[in-house]
Each structure stands twice: as structure tokens, then as C-alpha cells.
Design a protein around this motif. Structure first.
Motif, mmCIF file in Angstrom:
data_model
loop_
_atom_site.group_PDB
_atom_site.id
_atom_site.type_symbol
_atom_site.label_atom_id
_atom_site.label_comp_id
_atom_site.label_asym_id
_atom_site.label_seq_id
_atom_site.Cartn_x
_atom_site.Cartn_y
_atom_site.Cartn_z
ATOM 1 N N ASP A 1 0.839 -1.196 0.000
ATOM 2 C CA ASP A 1 0.000 0.000 0.000
ATOM 3 C C ASP A 1 0.875 1.248 0.000
ATOM 4 N N LYS A 2 1.435 1.590 -1.160
ATOM 5 C CA LYS A 2 2.313 2.746 -1.272
ATOM 6 C C LYS A 2 1.644 3.851 -2.071
ATOM 7 N N PHE A 3 2.181 5.064 -1.940
ATOM 8 C CA PHE A 3 1.632 6.213 -2.648
ATOM 9 C C PHE A 3 2.256 6.361 -4.031
ATOM 10 N N SER A 4 1.501 6.973 -4.912
ATOM 11 C CA SER A 4 2.000 7.323 -6.233
ATOM 12 C C SER A 4 1.974 8.842 -6.370
ATOM 13 N N ASP A 5 2.549 9.346 -7.449
ATOM 14 C CA ASP A 5 2.539 10.787 -7.676
ATOM 15 C C ASP A 5 1.117 11.308 -7.841
ATOM 16 N N SER A 6 0.245 10.515 -8.426
ATOM 17 C CA SER A 6 -1.148 10.946 -8.580
ATOM 18 C C SER A 6 -1.845 11.054 -7.228
ATOM 19 N N ASP A 7 -1.456 10.196 -6.263
ATOM 20 C CA ASP A 7 -2.014 10.292 -4.914
ATOM 21 C C ASP A 7 -1.646 11.633 -4.289
ATOM 22 N N ARG A 8 -0.396 12.030 -4.439
ATOM 23 C CA ARG A 8 0.028 13.300 -3.853
ATOM 24 C C ARG A 8 -0.718 14.469 -4.490
ATOM 25 N N GLU A 9 -0.949 14.402 -5.785
ATOM 26 C CA GLU A 9 -1.704 15.460 -6.455
ATOM 27 C C GLU A 9 -3.125 15.548 -5.904
ATOM 28 N N ASN A 10 -3.704 14.386 -5.597
ATOM 29 C CA ASN A 10 -5.061 14.378 -5.052
ATOM 30 C C ASN A 10 -5.117 14.953 -3.638
ATOM 31 N N PHE A 11 -4.048 14.710 -2.843
ATOM 32 C CA PHE A 11 -4.032 15.147 -1.451
ATOM 33 C C PHE A 11 -3.363 16.502 -1.268
ATOM 34 N N ASP A 12 -2.767 17.040 -2.341
ATOM 35 C CA ASP A 12 -1.953 18.252 -2.222
ATOM 36 C C ASP A 12 -2.736 19.420 -1.626
ATOM 37 N N SER A 13 -3.933 19.677 -2.117
ATOM 38 C CA SER A 13 -4.711 20.823 -1.630
ATOM 39 C C SER A 13 -5.110 20.636 -0.168
ATOM 40 N N ILE A 14 -5.398 19.393 0.218
ATOM 41 C CA ILE A 14 -5.769 19.116 1.616
ATOM 42 C C ILE A 14 -4.583 19.368 2.532
ATOM 43 N N LEU A 15 -3.405 18.862 2.130
ATOM 44 C CA LEU A 15 -2.217 19.016 2.962
ATOM 45 C C LEU A 15 -1.795 20.483 3.053
ATOM 46 N N GLN A 16 -1.909 21.225 1.967
ATOM 47 C CA GLN A 16 -1.554 22.642 2.009
ATOM 48 C C GLN A 16 -2.529 23.425 2.878
ATOM 49 N N ASP A 17 -3.780 23.057 2.838
ATOM 50 C CA ASP A 17 -4.785 23.749 3.644
ATOM 51 C C ASP A 17 -4.536 23.543 5.134
ATOM 52 N N ILE A 18 -4.050 22.361 5.508
ATOM 53 C CA ILE A 18 -3.835 22.038 6.919
ATOM 54 C C ILE A 18 -2.461 22.479 7.408
ATOM 55 N N PHE A 19 -1.411 22.182 6.601
ATOM 56 C CA PHE A 19 -0.041 22.380 7.083
ATOM 57 C C PHE A 19 0.669 23.569 6.448
ATOM 58 N N GLY A 20 0.140 24.105 5.361
ATOM 59 C CA GLY A 20 0.754 25.270 4.742
ATOM 60 C C GLY A 20 1.194 25.020 3.313
ATOM 61 N N SER A 21 1.417 26.102 2.592
ATOM 62 C CA SER A 21 1.750 26.028 1.170
ATOM 63 C C SER A 21 3.256 25.950 0.919
ATOM 64 N N ASN A 22 4.041 25.901 1.982
ATOM 65 C CA ASN A 22 5.490 25.737 1.815
ATOM 66 C C ASN A 22 5.784 24.264 1.594
ATOM 67 N N VAL A 23 5.923 23.862 0.325
ATOM 68 C CA VAL A 23 6.133 22.462 -0.032
ATOM 69 C C VAL A 23 7.565 22.289 -0.522
ATOM 70 N N GLU A 24 8.354 21.526 0.228
ATOM 71 C CA GLU A 24 9.753 21.302 -0.111
ATOM 72 C C GLU A 24 9.949 19.867 -0.589
ATOM 73 N N GLU A 25 10.439 19.710 -1.811
ATOM 74 C CA GLU A 25 10.701 18.372 -2.342
ATOM 75 C C GLU A 25 12.056 17.882 -1.857
ATOM 76 N N MET A 26 12.049 16.734 -1.210
ATOM 77 C CA MET A 26 13.274 16.162 -0.678
ATOM 78 C C MET A 26 13.578 14.865 -1.419
ATOM 79 N N ASN A 27 14.617 14.159 -1.005
ATOM 80 C CA ASN A 27 15.030 12.955 -1.716
ATOM 81 C C ASN A 27 13.957 11.882 -1.746
ATOM 82 N N ILE A 28 13.326 11.688 -0.612
ATOM 83 C CA ILE A 28 12.355 10.594 -0.521
ATOM 84 C C ILE A 28 10.972 11.053 -0.095
ATOM 85 N N SER A 29 10.745 12.372 -0.002
ATOM 86 C CA SER A 29 9.439 12.832 0.462
ATOM 87 C C SER A 29 9.203 14.286 0.066
#
Length: 274
Positions: free
Chosen positions: A132-160
Motif C-alpha cells: 500500500d504505497k503512494f503514487s505521484d497521482s495520490d500526492r496530487e489528489n491530497f496536495d490541496s488538503i495538505l496545504q490547507d492544513i499544514f501550509g503552502s510551503n512544499v519542499e521536495e526532498m530525496n524521498i518525500s
């Protein structure tokens, strides 16, 4: 003396009866109005307590949430708020598995990480099942929810992807990798640093006989022993998964500024996240 006719008498009696009826009706009406006023006053002074909105109370909700992101209400709280039996926990270990949980119907094991006092909750991990792993499409679906809760500062790291900038918390959304996917929910950098600064300082007396050994940075291909002898040293926590394809390990290094991670495949370093 004039005689009073029968018609006159009847007329007088009828007038008296009409006047009495009107007076009696008026008296009843006044009585009813007074009773209604008393009843209204009583209802105003004594409201029905069963209709009081419970949401107006100040009681903290410590019920276990269904969604992993809602565990942020426990961060900064004492471990007792989870109502979990800690009697068998190793006090030298700051991370402890709790139970199964989910992040929008993606399931895994939830682990709690305690602070330097071994009682304050500072972070939660959700180690997803290998199937049960995530895909890039999963992140796109959850992106607005996560930004609304935690903020719009999204930093791409090596594994997350790290979400922060709003409130006291941040969230790490794992990328699709061969290693075990782990969601992380914690204080943001400033809040974590403020908490770490509350740790009492210990006086250290340097030993004259201490041999200075130069350490190197961890690198791809190192063994676990070599990593322990590197500049990163021992990890704060180790998440280990064994499958038919081999042994996967995630070494977590807690830091007041930013968490760091090293990933192993069958005992060798395959990924480093700073």
C-alpha cells in the motif's frame, strides 16, 4: 306612583346580565395573561439543560482519530493522553509502535516518538504496508488538503515532500520508492527547536585521555556499522521491514532543525535524505 311595566323590568334585568358577563370575561382574560407572564418568566430563568450545546464546553477531545493527520492534536501532549499502557516500554527507547492506522484509506502501523523527557509526544510515523504505497497521482489528489492544513510551503526532498508554513505542525508525504513508505507528522522546525531548548543542560568534563577520531559523512554503500561510526552516529529510531525480497531499514535521525533519514537494503545504504 307610576307602575313599572313588565317590559321595562325585563330590559333592566337583561342589561345587568350583559354587564356581569362582560366583567367576568375581562377578569378571566387578565388572569390568563398574568399566568402566561409567570410561565414565561419561569421558562426564561430555568432553561432546559438537555438542550445546551456540548460544543460550548472546553473539554479536550482525546479520542483516537481515524485519519493519521488528525493525530496532530496529540503533539505536545503527555503520552498519557493516548491512554496506552506504557508499563512494558523500554525507557531507553523514545519510539514505540501503537496500532494500525490509515491516511485516506492507505494503511500501516502508527509509531509515536517521544521527546527528551520521554513523555512529551513530538512526532508520529505511519509506516505503510508494502502493498500500500503512494503514487505521484495520490500526492496530487491530497496536495490541496495538505496545504490547507499544514501550509503552502512544499519542499521536495530525496524521498518525500515536506508540507509546512501554517500552524505549529509539518507533514512529510513519502515518494514512491522501493523502500518502505513512511508518513511523518511532527512539530515544525521553530516549535521543535523551542521544545529542545527546554532540555536541561548537562555539564560535560572533557577527558585528557580521550582519543580524537576523525569521522566521515555517511555515504551510499556503507554498512550499518560504518554509518554508526560516521558523523551521524547512532539513529534516534529504526524502522525495519522484512519481506521475501530482503530486509529494508529506515534509520531516523531527529534534529531540532530538520529530521534526517538513511535507508538500507540488506545491510547496505541505498538512500540518504538530509
Amino acid at each position: 306612583m307610576k307602575k313599572i311595566s313588565l317590559i321595562t323590568v325585563v330590559s333592566i334585568l337583561f342589561s345587568l346580565f350583559a354587564y356581569t358577563s362582560v366583567a367576568f370575561a375581562a377578569q378571566n382574560q387578565n388572569t390568563e395573561i398574568k399566568e402566561n407572564q409567570i410561565s414565561s418568566t419561569q421558562n426564561t430563568k430555568e432553561p432546559d439543560s438537555s438542550k445546551i450545546d456540548d460544543s460550548q464546553t472546553n473539554e479536550t477531545d482525546y479520542s483516537i482519530p481515524q485519519e493519521f493527520i488528525d493525530y496532530r492534536k496529540f503533539i505536545g501532549k503527555d503520552i498519557s493522553s493516548l491512554n496506552v499502557d506504557t508499563s512494558t516500554w523500554n525507557t531507553d527507547d523514545y519510539s514505540h509502535e501503537l496500532w494500525r492506522g490509515s491516511f485516506f484509506e492507505h494503511y500501516g502501523i502508527i509509531t509515536v516518538h517521544l521527546g527528551w523527557d520521554n513523555k512529551t509526544i513530538i512526532e508520529f510515523f505511519l509506516r505503510l504496508d508494502d502493498t500500500d504505497k503512494f503514487s505521484d497521482s495520490d500526492r496530487e489528489n491530497f496536495d490541496s488538503i495538505l496545504q490547507d492544513i499544514f501550509g503552502s510551503n512544499v519542499e521536495e526532498m530525496n524521498i518525500s515532500y515536506n508540507y509546512s508554513g501554517k500552524g505549529d505542525y509539518e507533514f512529510q508525504f513519502p515518494k514512491l520508492l522501493d523502500q518502505t513508505s513512511v508518513c511523518a507528522l511532527s512539530w515544525n522546525t521553530d516549535t521543535m527547536l523551542a521544545y529542545m531548548n527546554t532540555k536541561p543542560q548537562e555539564e560535560e568534563t572533557p577527558s585528557k585521555d580521550t582519543q580524537i577520531i576523525e569521522k566521515i559523512e555517511p555515504a551510499i554503500g556503507m554498512t550499518s556499522d560504518e554509518v554508526k561510526k560516521s558523523t551521524w552516529g547512532e539513529p534516534s529510531d529504526i524502522n525495519k521491514t522484512t519481506t521475501k525480497y530482503g530486509i529494508h531499514e529506515q534509520w531516523v535521525y531527529k534534529s531540532p532543525v530538520k529530521n534526517k533519514y538513511i535507508y538500507f537494503e540488506d545491510g547496505l545504504v541505498t538512500a540518504i535524505q538530509e
